[in-house]
Design a protein around this motif. Structure first.
Motif, short mmCIF file in Angstrom:
data_model
loop_
_atom_site.label_atom_id
_atom_site.label_comp_id
_atom_site.label_asym_id
_atom_site.label_seq_id
_atom_site.Cartn_x
_atom_site.Cartn_y
_atom_site.Cartn_z
N SER A 26 12.16 -31.11 -14.90
CA SER A 26 12.27 -32.42 -14.28
C SER A 26 13.74 -32.66 -13.95
O SER A 26 14.62 -32.39 -14.77
CB SER A 26 11.77 -33.52 -15.23
N THR A 41 -1.41 -27.59 -11.44
CA THR A 41 -1.68 -28.90 -10.86
C THR A 41 -2.94 -28.88 -10.03
O THR A 41 -3.32 -27.84 -9.46
CB THR A 41 -0.50 -29.39 -10.00
N VAL A 43 -3.09 -31.38 -7.69
CA VAL A 43 -2.62 -32.17 -6.55
C VAL A 43 -2.23 -31.23 -5.42
O VAL A 43 -1.49 -30.26 -5.63
CB VAL A 43 -1.41 -33.05 -6.93
N PRO A 45 -0.08 -30.17 -2.44
CA PRO A 45 1.22 -30.54 -1.85
C PRO A 45 1.04 -30.90 -0.39
O PRO A 45 0.23 -30.30 0.32
CB PRO A 45 2.05 -29.27 -2.01
N LEU A 56 0.27 -39.11 -12.91
CA LEU A 56 0.64 -38.30 -14.07
C LEU A 56 0.57 -39.20 -15.31
O LEU A 56 1.20 -40.27 -15.33
CB LEU A 56 2.05 -37.73 -13.94
N VAL A 65 2.05 -40.45 -8.40
CA VAL A 65 2.73 -39.37 -7.68
C VAL A 65 2.98 -39.89 -6.27
O VAL A 65 2.07 -40.00 -5.45
CB VAL A 65 1.88 -38.09 -7.65
N ASP A 67 4.92 -38.64 -3.92
CA ASP A 67 4.96 -37.57 -2.93
C ASP A 67 4.68 -36.27 -3.66
O ASP A 67 4.93 -36.15 -4.86
CB ASP A 67 6.34 -37.52 -2.26
N CYS A 68 4.14 -35.31 -2.96
CA CYS A 68 3.85 -34.01 -3.56
C CYS A 68 4.09 -32.96 -2.49
O CYS A 68 3.35 -32.91 -1.49
CB CYS A 68 2.42 -33.96 -4.08
N HIS A 99 6.14 -32.67 -7.83
CA HIS A 99 5.55 -34.01 -7.96
C HIS A 99 6.70 -35.02 -8.00
O HIS A 99 7.52 -34.96 -8.91
CB HIS A 99 4.72 -34.11 -9.23
N VAL A 101 7.98 -38.64 -8.61
CA VAL A 101 7.59 -39.88 -9.29
C VAL A 101 8.82 -40.77 -9.47
O VAL A 101 9.95 -40.32 -9.33
CB VAL A 101 6.94 -39.58 -10.66
N VAL A 114 -3.04 -34.80 -15.21
CA VAL A 114 -2.91 -35.04 -13.78
C VAL A 114 -4.26 -35.52 -13.26
O VAL A 114 -5.29 -34.87 -13.50
CB VAL A 114 -2.50 -33.75 -13.03
#
Length: 285
Positions: A26, A41, A43, A45, A56, A65, A67-68, A99, A101, A114
């Motif tokens: 992170s 994940t 999710v 992208p 999350l 989230v 944006d991914c 991800h 956030v 997730v």
């Protein structure tokens, strides 16, 4: 700062909408938000406007989230989106799902859940499947306009969609595709003679084909060469008399019958002296 050495393991091709994952990395972004990398994940992208919405969860806390997107790292720095300096699959690089956030406060080693908005995922998958079907039906309807031999699509028809596509956007139970009918396409052998006058007939032909296909309730699946982000995946549909196989990294419904009635509307307009064909596809479920 420890960065991943392997591509993110992606679970969305198999239809997953929730997953347990471990935070690998992170880091803060210039806009004050955080980029969070997970070992796995569900999710998708963002690619050409893919609209997954997700959360999350960590303990009692949760973060939307916002944006991914795809990122890449050589182990020394994380590059995101347009800043990625190498092509996918470059040795020594890991391609990851980033991800984004709002100031997560998550650390490497944290376990998170997730969650993807299941209704939105289903509607987007329907729009994606309908888009593939419509492109194949469009190629079929325009097959007799080619005066030269060009590459074929998955059904053996001249690949108008692949050769003329300018933009493809997937939405909820819908898609919009635009095609340029310019000099380059005509040099390849595509005839635009009487195209505007034939537009209504072409549209009717496509819709008749789509109706016949969806009434079969043909099975749809994703064949995977692996579960890492950059592994090759294919959309496979068991159409009457042919198994269609198209490279595709998105998500889809499990059968054509779940789409309801799929129809297209065609439009033609001039853009800076070039004719542009627009195909709006909708699945009325």
């Amino acid at each position: 700062m420890t960065l991943p050495t392997e591509d993110t393991r992606v679970l969305y091709p198999s239809g997953a909408v929730d997953a347990q994952a471990t935070v690998l990395h992170s880091e803060p972004l210039p806009d004050g938000r955080s980029a969070v990398l997970l070992d796995a994940t569900c999710v998708h992208p963002v690619d050409a406007g893919w609209p997954d919405q997700a959360l999350l969860h960590h303990g009692a806390a949760f973060w939307p989230v916002e944006d991914c997107i795809v990122g890449a790292t050589d182990g020394s720095e994380l590059y995101i989106g347009a800043d990625i300096p190498v092509a996918k699959g470059t040795p020594g690089w890991a391609f990851v799902v980033v991800h984004v956030v709002d100031a997560a406060g998550l650390s490497a080693g944290d376990t998170v859940t997730v969650e993807v908005d299941e209704g939105l995922r289903d509607a987007t998958s329907a729009g994606h499947t309908a888009c593939h079907l419509a492109s194949l039906a469009l190629n079929d309807a325009l097959a007799d306009r080619w005066k030269k031999e060009v590459r074929a699509d998955a059904l053996g028809h001249p690949d108008f969609d692949g050769l003329a596509i300018d933009e493809s956007l997937i939405g909820q139970n819908a898609s919009v595709d635009t095609y340029r009918l310019g000099k380059s396409l005509r040099k390849k052998g595509f005839s635009v003679d009487g195209f505007a006058e034939s537009l209504a007939a072409i549209e009717a032909t496509i819709n008749a084909t789509l109706l016949a296909w969806t009434m079969t309730d043909a099975a749809v699946r994703i064949d995977q060469g692996g579960n890492r982000l950059t592994d090759r995946r294919y959309w496979v549909c068991e159409l009457p008399g042919a198994t269609v196989r198209i490279p595709c990294g998105g998500t889809h419904v499990a059968s054509l019958g779940t789409l309801g009635v799929v129809t297209v509307t065609l439009g033609l307009h001039d853009l800076d002296g070039t004719d542009v064909l627009t195909m709006n596809t909708s699945a009325t479920r």
